[in-house]
Design a protein around this motif. Structure first.
Motif, PDB file in Angstrom:
ATOM      1  N   PRO A  50       0.830  -1.205   0.000  1.00  0.00           N
ATOM      2  CA  PRO A  50       0.000   0.000   0.000  1.00  0.00           C
ATOM      3  C   PRO A  50       0.867   1.259   0.000  1.00  0.00           C
ATOM      4  O   PRO A  50       1.786   1.390   0.802  1.00  0.00           O
ATOM      5  N   LEU A  51       0.581   2.165  -0.935  1.00  0.00           N
ATOM      6  CA  LEU A  51       1.336   3.403  -1.071  1.00  0.00           C
ATOM      7  C   LEU A  51       0.400   4.595  -1.062  1.00  0.00           C
ATOM      8  O   LEU A  51      -0.745   4.494  -1.507  1.00  0.00           O
ATOM      9  N   SER A  52       0.901   5.715  -0.597  1.00  0.00           N
ATOM     10  CA  SER A  52       0.127   6.959  -0.657  1.00  0.00           C
ATOM     11  C   SER A  52       0.219   7.514  -2.074  1.00  0.00           C
ATOM     12  O   SER A  52       1.083   7.117  -2.860  1.00  0.00           O
ATOM     13  N   ALA A  53      -0.653   8.449  -2.385  1.00  0.00           N
ATOM     14  CA  ALA A  53      -0.636   9.061  -3.712  1.00  0.00           C
ATOM     15  C   ALA A  53       0.699   9.748  -3.980  1.00  0.00           C
ATOM     16  O   ALA A  53       1.233   9.671  -5.088  1.00  0.00           O
ATOM     17  N   SER A  54       1.268  10.393  -2.983  1.00  0.00           N
ATOM     18  CA  SER A  54       2.560  11.060  -3.183  1.00  0.00           C
ATOM     19  C   SER A  54       3.679  10.046  -3.416  1.00  0.00           C
ATOM     20  O   SER A  54       4.589  10.300  -4.218  1.00  0.00           O
TER      21      SER A  54
END
Length: 125
Positions: A50-54
């Protein structure tokens, strides 16, 4: 009585127009995610992390650019249709990963249609 019927009819018409207008947003968002190689960025290193948009933007546009807030909106829309899943720790930022379903495989196959040499800057997020 006719006045209420007219108002109800007007509400139904507005709702139908909104539904029609929103029908185009999902395919457009999916196309954008595929062309920007978002699933590849999430699957980088062989893990569905899971990654953030940034963080995704950093992977797909290493030279900088893009707007994480707009990408976040696209990801949240696609999450509501089961393309991505959202993870959020208490008070933390939203993180997305590819759903572990057939759609993940479909996206990865769809990425093969677009060459890496395609200009990613032509998509504004």
């Amino acid at each position: 009585m006719e006045d209420n019927e007219c108002r109800d009819g007007g509400k139904k018409v507005r709702l139908a127009i909104m539904e029609l207008a929103n029908m185009i947003t999902v395919p457009m968002s999916l196309t954008t995610a595929i062309r920007l190689h978002v699933p590849d960025a999430i699957w980088q290193g062989g893990a569905n992390t899971p990654l953030s948009a940034s963080q995704i933007l950093t992977r797909i546009l290493p030279s900088g650019g893009g707007d994480a807030e707009n990408l976040q909106r696209i990801l949240r829309l696609l999450t509501s249709y089961g393309v991505f899943s959202e993870h959020r720790e208490f008070g933390g930022e939203r993180r997305m990963n590819v759903m572990r379903m057939m759609i993940g495989n479909m996206l990865k196959k769809g990425l093969q249609k677009y060459s890496k040499s395609e200009k990613q800057s032509s998509f504004s997020i």
